[in-house]
Structure formats: structure tokens, C-alpha cells
Scaffold this motif. Structure first.
Motif, PDB file in Angstrom:
ATOM      1  N   ILE A   1     -76.417  42.931  48.839  1.00  0.00           N
ATOM      2  CA  ILE A   1     -77.290  43.983  49.373  1.00  0.00           C
ATOM      3  C   ILE A   1     -76.493  45.280  49.457  1.00  0.00           C
ATOM      4  N   ALA A   2     -77.031  46.321  48.815  1.00  0.00           N
ATOM      5  CA  ALA A   2     -76.429  47.650  48.875  1.00  0.00           C
ATOM      6  C   ALA A   2     -77.221  48.500  49.863  1.00  0.00           C
ATOM      7  N   PHE A   3     -76.501  49.206  50.730  1.00  0.00           N
ATOM      8  CA  PHE A   3     -77.140  50.022  51.762  1.00  0.00           C
ATOM      9  C   PHE A   3     -76.823  51.491  51.554  1.00  0.00           C
ATOM     10  N   ASP A   4     -77.839  52.319  51.744  1.00  0.00           N
ATOM     11  CA  ASP A   4     -77.586  53.737  51.963  1.00  0.00           C
ATOM     12  C   ASP A   4     -76.995  53.857  53.376  1.00  0.00           C
ATOM     13  N   LYS A   5     -76.230  54.894  53.641  1.00  0.00           N
ATOM     14  CA  LYS A   5     -75.635  55.034  54.977  1.00  0.00           C
ATOM     15  C   LYS A   5     -76.578  55.752  55.941  1.00  0.00           C
TER      16      LYS A   5
ATOM     17  N   LYS B   1     -72.381  39.453  49.548  1.00  0.00           N
ATOM     18  CA  LYS B   1     -71.682  40.744  49.463  1.00  0.00           C
ATOM     19  C   LYS B   1     -72.573  41.841  50.026  1.00  0.00           C
ATOM     20  N   THR B   2     -71.994  42.702  50.867  1.00  0.00           N
ATOM     21  CA  THR B   2     -72.714  43.866  51.396  1.00  0.00           C
ATOM     22  C   THR B   2     -71.941  45.127  51.029  1.00  0.00           C
ATOM     23  N   VAL B   3     -72.646  46.108  50.493  1.00  0.00           N
ATOM     24  CA  VAL B   3     -72.017  47.318  49.958  1.00  0.00           C
ATOM     25  C   VAL B   3     -72.719  48.544  50.518  1.00  0.00           C
ATOM     26  N   MET B   4     -71.972  49.596  50.801  1.00  0.00           N
ATOM     27  CA  MET B   4     -72.577  50.859  51.226  1.00  0.00           C
ATOM     28  C   MET B   4     -72.380  51.909  50.139  1.00  0.00           C
ATOM     29  N   LEU B   5     -73.460  52.596  49.794  1.00  0.00           N
ATOM     30  CA  LEU B   5     -73.422  53.690  48.825  1.00  0.00           C
ATOM     31  C   LEU B   5     -73.778  54.975  49.570  1.00  0.00           C
TER      32      LEU B   5
ATOM     33  N   VAL C   1     -77.220  55.128  41.223  1.00  0.00           N
ATOM     34  CA  VAL C   1     -77.914  54.315  40.221  1.00  0.00           C
ATOM     35  C   VAL C   1     -76.899  53.569  39.353  1.00  0.00           C
ATOM     36  N   GLU C   2     -75.818  54.260  38.961  1.00  0.00           N
ATOM     37  CA  GLU C   2     -74.769  53.618  38.146  1.00  0.00           C
ATOM     38  C   GLU C   2     -74.143  52.442  38.895  1.00  0.00           C
ATOM     39  N   LYS C   3     -73.866  52.639  40.176  1.00  0.00           N
ATOM     40  CA  LYS C   3     -73.259  51.571  40.983  1.00  0.00           C
ATOM     41  C   LYS C   3     -74.207  50.377  41.106  1.00  0.00           C
ATOM     42  N   ILE C   4     -75.512  50.670  41.292  1.00  0.00           N
ATOM     43  CA  ILE C   4     -76.491  49.585  41.382  1.00  0.00           C
ATOM     44  C   ILE C   4     -76.527  48.806  40.066  1.00  0.00           C
TER      45      ILE C   4
ATOM     46  N   THR D   1     -79.234  41.704  43.192  1.00  0.00           N
ATOM     47  CA  THR D   1     -78.917  42.776  44.140  1.00  0.00           C
ATOM     48  C   THR D   1     -80.165  43.466  44.683  1.00  0.00           C
ATOM     49  N   ALA D   2     -80.167  43.681  45.999  1.00  0.00           N
ATOM     50  CA  ALA D   2     -81.207  44.482  46.654  1.00  0.00           C
ATOM     51  C   ALA D   2     -80.592  45.788  47.121  1.00  0.00           C
ATOM     52  N   MET D   3     -81.400  46.853  47.118  1.00  0.00           N
ATOM     53  CA  MET D   3     -80.964  48.150  47.628  1.00  0.00           C
ATOM     54  C   MET D   3     -81.818  48.496  48.833  1.00  0.00           C
ATOM     55  N   VAL D   4     -81.161  48.868  49.946  1.00  0.00           N
ATOM     56  CA  VAL D   4     -81.870  49.258  51.160  1.00  0.00           C
ATOM     57  C   VAL D   4     -81.649  50.748  51.398  1.00  0.00           C
ATOM     58  N   GLY D   5     -82.744  51.520  51.458  1.00  0.00           N
ATOM     59  CA  GLY D   5     -82.630  52.963  51.688  1.00  0.00           C
ATOM     60  C   GLY D   5     -83.839  53.477  52.441  1.00  0.00           C
ATOM     61  N   ASP D   6     -83.961  54.814  52.517  1.00  0.00           N
ATOM     62  CA  ASP D   6     -85.051  55.384  53.314  1.00  0.00           C
ATOM     63  C   ASP D   6     -86.310  55.654  52.499  1.00  0.00           C
TER      64      ASP D   6
END
Length: 697
Positions: free
Chosen positions: A383-387, A530-534, A564-567, A576-581
Motif C-alpha cells: 500500500i502506497a500512501f500520500d502524506k 509493504k507500506t510506502v509513502m509518496l 506515477v512512476e513509483k507506482i 499495489t494499492a494507492m491511498v490519497g485524497d
């Protein structure tokens, strides 16, 4: 397109076949028979009488407005017929012993006719059309059984199949009712103020800028703004959060939320069909019908499975007698194999579980836009998170204060920032207000580009801004060390100084959500690896947040295209999931295997992502993943049980032990088991039923 509610639709395979038939009509190419929600969607130009004729051929029909409770009546009628059949069956068994011959046969035939006449009629029609489905198979088996004198077993098959149909319909109706309860959150009427008079109107007639009156206990009819009154409002219908939210004049409200006390006067900002709740309910209804890859595979498999079983049955009837086997015995075994060909348990193994999972999450304030996304959610490993606004609140917050001349420091900072609307100024003011210091009106406020502001307070010139705003002679060794410490810790620096002294320093950061660390730990427990912050923030700030919440990795200084490149890099490694606003993260949300938006009812969040967290924070995400994993595991278990019981039944043909009633019980048992297992998803193991009125959607 026109939408109609259907009754008598209890078989997923039959729904698919009906859809294919209707699509052959003029203007029928876009027709849909929605089994999960029991609805028909067709072009308004289609000849409805021809559609009704096709539906009637399979025992289904369009519900008229006055017949909304007809489904329950149909179920009761079927149950009555099955009960009567069972009584006749036992009477026939008694007659068979006391008075052998035609009286028992008449009772057996009557019992079979009562519980299986609709199946028999549909099966005969299908035979003439060379259309082979469960009704056809059951009809052939019944005719064959009676043809070789197996009156007792043939009748038992008809009764058990009737029970199977009833239980299958009951299970599907239970899942549908759960979804209908969810949709009851929609308000029906509104009290509109017209010329000072109260008038009750259907919500569909509400227009933008209408003024509505919402009394205690009533639902707010659509999205709007409070213009008069104050109250606490239960927003559970939108966010899943049962704790009331205080509302006063000028504050927004959501349609479907409940006014707890007092009277609110609300100006409508959106017509109901454009409101957050209407969009949510529409998406939830649509979500029921999206087919997952597993469902698509099952439907394709079932298409070939039944013809294959017919070939096997023909082989069982014909081959052994060629090698000396008893023709009558193997013919009977072949009839039993035909019944094993019923794909009902297999086809229903997925829909009830999917509906239950979507409903359970919706009640929890998590909008899943389709079964395919629910399935993917259960497979997520990264899971990738926006900060900003996701792991943090998105609001500057004073985290550290270093005051060298405390009273003067807070007085000057508050006096200069009191009239500013800048986010950093608001953060400073919140801190100043904690110290109960009297403030003054500043004079000659001047903005210095790249530094901050300067102003006169009590006739003396002061500066407030970043490090560049501090006079060079005012920084000694101690102050230099403090400035470096704040910068190294990732804080945004706000300094207050005069011509010769630094009065104090504010260390400002985006406040981390209090639940973020616990959520990350729960995600690991739920199976996320895995948890990632972008983030676009600089590295020190990013590291501070990543360490504080327990992420496995982070990437800083990223522009939207770099996110987008990192995702893309992450999805090549694992799901992978992306969490954002849902707004500035839209490109990354779209590229990820699964886009999850922080929502609280905002249009952009609802429209952008595959899943929306309606509470606008992460706390429900781990439970959503657990529910999705449970749905996936239950579907796999259901498929294994459905195929396993049929395989066991087929293997019984080798020693010649398969009987008609064992064959029907293998399918009936599988149908009952997969239905009951699927419905367990609706049970809230944390201590409350999902039907709680205080719950969310």
C-alpha cells in the motif's frame, strides 16, 4: 434505459440465459438481467410484451408498483406446495405397503407435480428448443425415473429439488434484503419553506437554493449548508461514524444524515440526484453487478460443464451395458449423473459472498465500487500512501516551541498573525491562544518576499518569518544550534525577532493523524507486506513522518508524474494499492492496481477511486482488507465444496452406488452450505450486528 424490478429470479444461470434471450430482440442488445439486485435494465424502445414473454418462460416476471411484496408471497406459495408434496409422498409410502399398485403411483405423481411442475414445464420447453440447463436435466431425469418405475425416488428428487430452489432463493433474498436495508438511508420527503409556509415535497423535486426545515429526528434531504439553527448530526449514513457531529450556521451537511435535536434551516446546494448519498447508493447498487474474474470464470465453466455432464451421463447409460452390465441399472445411474450436472451451487458460490462483502463494508463507511475491486482488495500486498491529508491531517501544527523571551515572543507573534489567513499563521495563533496573552493591533504590516512579514507592535519593529528574516547579528551559537535542530528534525521554521534579538522559534509540521501508526500496524497484521509513502515534501520531513507511523519505505520530493512512476515500479513487484485524497493524487490512484481515496463525501473522491473511505481517515482500512480477504477465501471454499460434493457423487457411479436422491442431495447440500457460509460475512464479529441503526451505510 428503463429499469424494472423482477420477481421469481432465483437462479444466476437462468438470469444469464434470460439476458441472452432478451438481447436477441430488436433494441435488446444492451439489455441486462441483474441477478444480484433482481432487476431488468432495457432500452425504452424495446417491445416490453416480448420481454415479459421471455421472462414468463422461466417463471420470472416484472413487478408492478402494487406488487412489491409479491416475492414473499411467491416464497410462501412454494413452501406450501413443497409441504403438501411431502405429506402426499409419505401417504404414498404408506399406501405402497398397505395397498400396492396405482393408488400409490397416483400419490407419487401428484406429489412430484406439486413441487416440480414449473421445473417440468420449463424443462419440456427447453427440450424442444434443444436448450440444456438444470430444468432440462431435471425433466429428463424425472421422466426417466418414472419410465423405469422408480416412482418413489423420482418423486423424492422432485421434492428435494423444490426445497433446493426455495433455499437458494431464500439465501439470495437475504443478501438482497441486506442491500435494500442499506439503501433505506435515502430520505423520501423534505419540508420546503415556500413564501414562509412549510410544504412537504418528495426529495426528487428539490432544487438548488431551496430552503428546507429539518426537525429533530428527521433526515437531511440533500447536501446543503446550515443557514440557521444548531444541532448535532449523525453522519453515519455517509461516513459510517456513529458519533454525532456538531453543526451550526455556515457549516455543510450531507443528505441522509440525521438531525439529532433542535431545528435546522438548510439551504440546498445540490439536487438529490447529485448529492453525495445518491451517488454513493447508486454506486453501491452498480457494485453488486460487476463481475469479478472468478465469477466470469465460473460462468464460462458452467456453460461447458452441463453439456459435458450430459455426455458423461450418456456414456454411463450406454457403455457398461455393451460389456455385459445391466441396462436398467446403468440407465438409472446415468439419470443420477444428469442431476449431478446442476451448476446452481457452483454459480451461487460467488454472488452472495460478494454482495455480503460490499454491504458489510458500506455499513462500515467504506464504499467499494464493485466486486472486482473487493476481490483485488483482498489480494493487496503493498500500500502506497500520500502524506498530506492521508497519514497527516493536512493542517500545519506547532509541534515545538523554543522561547528565549517568552511573554514578548507570544505577544508579538499573536499580534502580527491575528489577522492573517495563512495556514502557518493559523497554526501560530492556535499555539498563542494557549498562553492567555493580551494582544495588540500591529501597525504598518509589510510583506518581505522570500522572508515573511515585519510590523510595528507597541511602536517597535519586529520581524516574523523564516530563517532569512532573522538579522545576522541576532544569531549566537545557542540559537544556531536550535535552528539546525529544528531543520534537521524536518520542521518548518517560523522565527520572531527584533533588530538585535531572536525572541523565539516555532517548529511547525503537518500534524500526523493520531490513528496512523495503529492503522499501519493493523495493516501488517491483515497481511499487507509493504507500506510506502509518496510525497512532494523534502526528505527530512518525509523521514520524520515515515518513522513516526512505522512505514517500510518512503520517497520524497516527488512531482505528480514521479508518483506515477513509483507506482508503476511497485505494481511490477506485487499487487499495489494507492491511498490519497482523490484530487491531486488522481494520476497515481488511476495507475495503481487499486485506488483508495480519502473521501468524507467529496465528489472528486467518490468519482476518482475504486474504493472510498467515507470517514476521511484510515482507521477502517484494515477491517476492509480483512473483510475482502474473508470474501475471497469463502468464495474459494464454496467452489471447492460445490465441485467436491459433485465429484464424490460422480465417483459413486464407478461401484454403481449413485442414486437419484444422493445426486440431488449432493447439489442441494452444496447450495445450502455455500449460501450459509456466504451469509456469515454479514455477521459483525466485533460485537454488533451489521444491521445496527447507528452503523453506516
Amino acid at each position: 434505459m428503463a429499469e424494472y424490478r423482477l420477481q421469481g429470479l432465483s437462479c444466476a444461470n437462468c438470469a444469464r440465459e434470460l439476458e441472452e434471450e432478451i438481447q436477441k430482440l430488436n433494441h435488446g442488445e444492451d439489455a441486462k438481467v441483474l441477478f444480484n439486485s433482481s432487476k431488468l435494465v432495457v432500452s425504452e424502445e424495446i417491445e416490453l410484451n416480448k420481454v415479459e414473454k421471455i421472462l414468463a418462460g422461466d417463471g420470472a416476471s416484472i413487478v408492478k408498483e402494487e406488487e412489491h411484496d409479491h416475492d414473499q408471497g411467491t416464497g410462501r406459495k412454494l413452501l406450501f406446495l413443497i409441504g403438501t408434496s411431502a405429506i402426499l409422498y409419505f401417504a404414498a409410502m404408506i399406501f405402497e405397503k398397505a395397498l400396492p399398485g396405482w393408488p400409490a403411483v397416483v400419490l407419487y405423481v401428484a406429489a412430484a407435480a406439486l413441487s416440480g411442475y414449473s421445473t417440468f414445464l420449463k424443462g419440456l420447453k427447453n427440450l424442444f428448443k434443444f436448450k440444456f440447463n438444470i430444468d432440462t436435466l431435471m425433466t429428463i431425469a424425472l421422466i426417466g425415473a418414472f419410465g423405469i418405475g422408480e416412482w418413489k425416488e423420482g418423486t423424492l428428487v422432485a421434492i428435494l429439488f423444490g426445497i433446493n430452489e426455495y433455499l437458494e432463493g431464500l439465501g439470495m433474498e437475504k443478501a438482497r434484503k441486506s442491500m435494500e436495508t442499506l439503501l433505506d438511508a435515502a430520505p423520501k420527503e423534505a419540508i420546503v419553506l415556500i413564501g414562509g409556509q412549510e410544504k412537504v415535497l418528495p426529495v426528487a423535486e428539490l432544487k438548488t437554493d431551496d430552503i428546507v426545515l429539518v426537525k429533530s429526528g428527521q433526515k437531511i434531504p440533500s447536501d446543503g449548508v446550515v443557514i440557521d439553527g444548531s444541532s448535532s448530526v449523525n453522519e453515519a449514513a455517509i461516513t459510517g461514524e456513529s458519533m454525532p457531529v456538531d453543526k451550526a450556521a455556515g457549516e455543510p451537511v450531507f443528505g441522509g444524515s440525521i438531525n439529532n435535536e433542535g431545528v435546522l434551516k438548510v439551504r440546498i446546494t445540490k439536487s438529490y440526484e447529485d448529492s453525495s448519498l445518491a451517488k454513493i447508493l447508486h454506486l453501491v447498487e452498480e457494485a453488486q453487478e460487476t463481475k469479478t474474474p472468478t465469477e466470469q470464470f465460473i460462468n464460462k465453466f458452467a456453460k461447458y460443464y452441463t453439456p459435458l455432464i450430459m455426455v458423461v451421463a450418456a456414456g454411463v447409460m450406454a457403455v457398461p451395458p455393451l460389456f455385459g452390465g445391466d441396462w436398467g441399472s446403468w440407465f438409472y445411474q446415468g439419470l443420477a449423473v444428469l442431476i449431478v450436472g446442476c451448476p446452481c451451487a457452483l454459480i451461487i458460490s460467488s454472488p452472495i459472498a460478494i454482495i455480503s462483502g460490499i454491504t458489510r463494508n458500506a455499513r462500515n463507511g467504506i464504499l467499494v465500487k464493485g466486486g472486482v475491486f473487493l476481490e483485488q482488495l483482498g489480494q493487496i500486498e503493498t500500500i502506497a500512501f500520500d502524506k498530506t491529508g492521508t497519514l497527516t491531517k493536512g493542517e500545519p501544527h506547532v509541534e515545538k516551541v523554543i522561547a528565549y523571551h517568552e511573554e514578548e515572543f507570544f505577544k508579538v507573534a499573536g499580534s502580527i498573525e491575528r489577522s492573517s489567513s495563512h495556514p502557518l499563521a493559523k497554526a501560530v495563533m492556535k499555539e498563542v491562544e494557549k498562553h492567555d496573552i493580551s494582544l495588540e493591533e500591529p501597525d504598518n504590516i509589510t510583506t518581505i518576499a522570500g522572508q515573511g512579514v515585519e510590523a510595528f507592535v507597541s511602536g517597535k519593529l519586529y520581524r516574523l518569518g523564516n530563517e532569512a528574516s532573522i538579522p545576522s547579528g541576532a544569531v549566537n551559537g545557542e540559537i544556531r544550534a536550535d535552528i539546525d535542530q529544528l531543520k534537521n528534525a524536518g520542521y518548518t521554521l517560523v522565527a520572531v525577532s527584533d533588530d538585535s534579538r531572536v525572541l523565539g522559534l516555532f517548529g511547525i509540521a503537518d500534524e500526523i493523524r493520531p490513528e496512523s501508526r495503529d492503522v499501519i500496524q493493523q495493516l501488517y497484521q491483515a497481511g499487507v507486506q509493504k507500506t510506502v509513502m509518496l510525497t512532494g515534501d523534502h526528505e527530512k520531513t518525509a523521514k520524520k513522518v515515515a518513522d513516526a507511523v512505522g512505514l517500510t519505505d518512503f520517497y520524497a520530493n516527488l512531482l505528480p508524474d514521479q508518483k506515477v512512476e513509483k507506482i508503476n515500479d511497485l505494481i511490477h513487484e506485487r499487487k499495489t494499492a494507492m491511498v490519497g485524497d482523490g484530487i491531486n493524487d488522481a494520476p497515481a490512484l488511476a495507475v495503481a492496481d487499486l485506488g483508495i481515496a480519502m473521501g468524507k463525501g467529496t465528489d472528486s473522491a467518490i468519482e476518482t477511486a475504486d474504493i472510498v473511505l467515507m470517514q476521511d481517515h484510515l482507521s477502517k482500512l484494515p477491517s476492509a482488507i480483512k473483510i475482502a480477504k474473508r470474501v475471497n477465501s469463502i468464495i474459494k471454499l464454496n467452489i471447492s465444496l460445490a465441485l467436491g460434493l459433485k465429484l464424490i457423487a460422480l465417483l459413486l457411479t464407478i461401484p454403481g452406488l449413485l442414486t437419484l436422491w444422493i445426486a440431488i442431495l449432493s447439489d442441494m447440500g452444496a447450495t445450502i452450505i455455500v449460501t450459509l457460509i456466504s451469509l456469515t460475512i454479514l455477521i459483525d464479529k466485533t460485537g454488533g450486528s451489521v444491521h445496527s441503526k447507528s452503523g453506516g451505510l
